[in-house]
Design an enzyme around this catalytic site. Structure first.
Site, PDB file in Angstrom:
ATOM      1  N   GLY A  17      -9.286  10.647 -23.889  1.00  0.00           N
ATOM      2  CA  GLY A  17      -8.434  10.216 -22.857  1.00  0.00           C
ATOM      3  C   GLY A  17      -7.856  11.508 -22.512  1.00  0.00           C
ATOM      4  CB  ILE A  18      -4.187  12.157 -21.290  1.00  0.00           C
ATOM      5  CG1 ILE A  18      -4.091  11.406 -19.892  1.00  0.00           C
ATOM      6  CG2 ILE A  18      -3.333  13.416 -20.944  1.00  0.00           C
ATOM      7  CD1 ILE A  18      -2.939  10.464 -19.594  1.00  0.00           C
ATOM      8  CG  ASP A  50      -0.252   9.035 -39.446  1.00  0.00           C
ATOM      9  OD1 ASP A  50       0.086   8.906 -38.246  1.00  0.00           O
ATOM     10  OD2 ASP A  50       0.099   8.031 -40.256  1.00  0.00           O
ATOM     11  CE1 TYR A 146       2.199   3.910 -22.900  1.00  0.00           C
ATOM     12  CE2 TYR A 146       3.023   3.115 -21.048  1.00  0.00           C
ATOM     13  CZ  TYR A 146       2.317   3.766 -21.749  1.00  0.00           C
ATOM     14  OH  TYR A 146       1.833   5.104 -20.960  1.00  0.00           O
ATOM     15  CB  VAL A 179      -5.159   8.309 -16.475  1.00  0.00           C
ATOM     16  CG1 VAL A 179      -5.894   9.300 -16.618  1.00  0.00           C
ATOM     17  CG2 VAL A 179      -3.445   8.886 -16.277  1.00  0.00           C
ATOM     18  CB  ALA A 180     -10.388   7.027 -15.133  1.00  0.00           C
TER      19      ALA A 180
END
Length: 238
Positions: A17-18, A50, A146, A179-180
């Site tokens: 992802g980002i 982690d 979230y 965001v894709a």
């Protein structure tokens, strides 16, 4: 971006992802990238860790600082989102999991890497927040944990910026819209409603968010302190 070549930057959430896009962009800019995630990352020097473990994160930050001689930047991109859980049905375990990663883990990360930056009196931190934090309430999905976690990320960013600015460390945030990324792929049935509410009628590419992050890490953003760049295609204008 002026001033990224040769810089040492750590990136969490780097396996996809980002975070992955940020790693690729920074490497293209000539930075040395330490990629941190729970699984191996495709770009940069990968370390499995982690972010909710304070001892592990402190060890990683110290090791990078000792090996490289400094840490110039941090991008805190690791995050999770629950799957459409109604607030009245959410368990405390589900609530705690989201807040543990998105807020507690991000604070642990900022603290671990902030310490060596404060010691060297220089550095730039970019936290990945969200338009969902302070600007909108997303529909139709239900994601109160979230949204709350990202509102706290933005507030934490501003608080750290205020505390650390006069000691040479800048802290800023990027707040993306949709965001894709693979994180959203499982919600494809909601895409059209999101697009209808976005003036640009599209989602962002991860590389577009990475460009904003690169700017905030670069010397071109030296006067940005406690700022939040919202990159949402106009969604929050509605």
């Amino acid at each position: 971006m002026r001033g990224l070549n040769g810089k040492v930057v750590a990136v969490t959430g780097s396996a996809g992802g980002i975070g992955e896009a940020v790693c690729a962009r920074l490497i293209d800019e000539g930075a040395t990238v330490h990629a941190l995630d729970r699984t191996a990352s495709p770009h940069g020097e990968s370390t499995i860790v982690d972010i909710t473990d304070p001892d592990a994160m402190a060890h990683v930050a110290t090791r990078i600082a000792e090996r490289e001689g400094r840490i110039d930047g941090l991008v805190a991109a690791a995050g999770v989102v629950e799957d459409d859980i109604a607030a009245e049905e959410m368990t405390l375990d589900e609530w705690d999991r989201t807040l543990s990663v998105n807020l507690r883990g991000l604070f642990i990360t900022n603290q671990a890497f902030g310490r060596p930056m404060l010691a060297q009196r220089s550095g730039a931190i970019v936290n990945i927040s969200s338009m969902s934090g302070n600007h909108v309430v997303n529909v139709p999905q239900k994601q109160c944990a979230y949204n709350a976690s990202k509102a706290a990320v933005t507030a934490l960013t501003k608080s750290l910026a205020s505390e650390w600015a006069d000691r040479g460390v800048r802290v800023n945030a990027v707040s993306p819209g949709y965001v894709a990324t693979p994180l959203l792929a499982r919600k494809a049935h909601q895409f059209q409603q999101w697009l209808d509410a976005t003036p640009q009628q599209r989602m962002a590419e991860p590389s577009e968010i990475a460009a904003a992050v690169a700017f905030l890490l670069s010397d071109e953003s030296r006067y940005f302190c406690g700022s939040e760049l919202v990159a949402d295609g106009g969604y929050s204008l509605r």
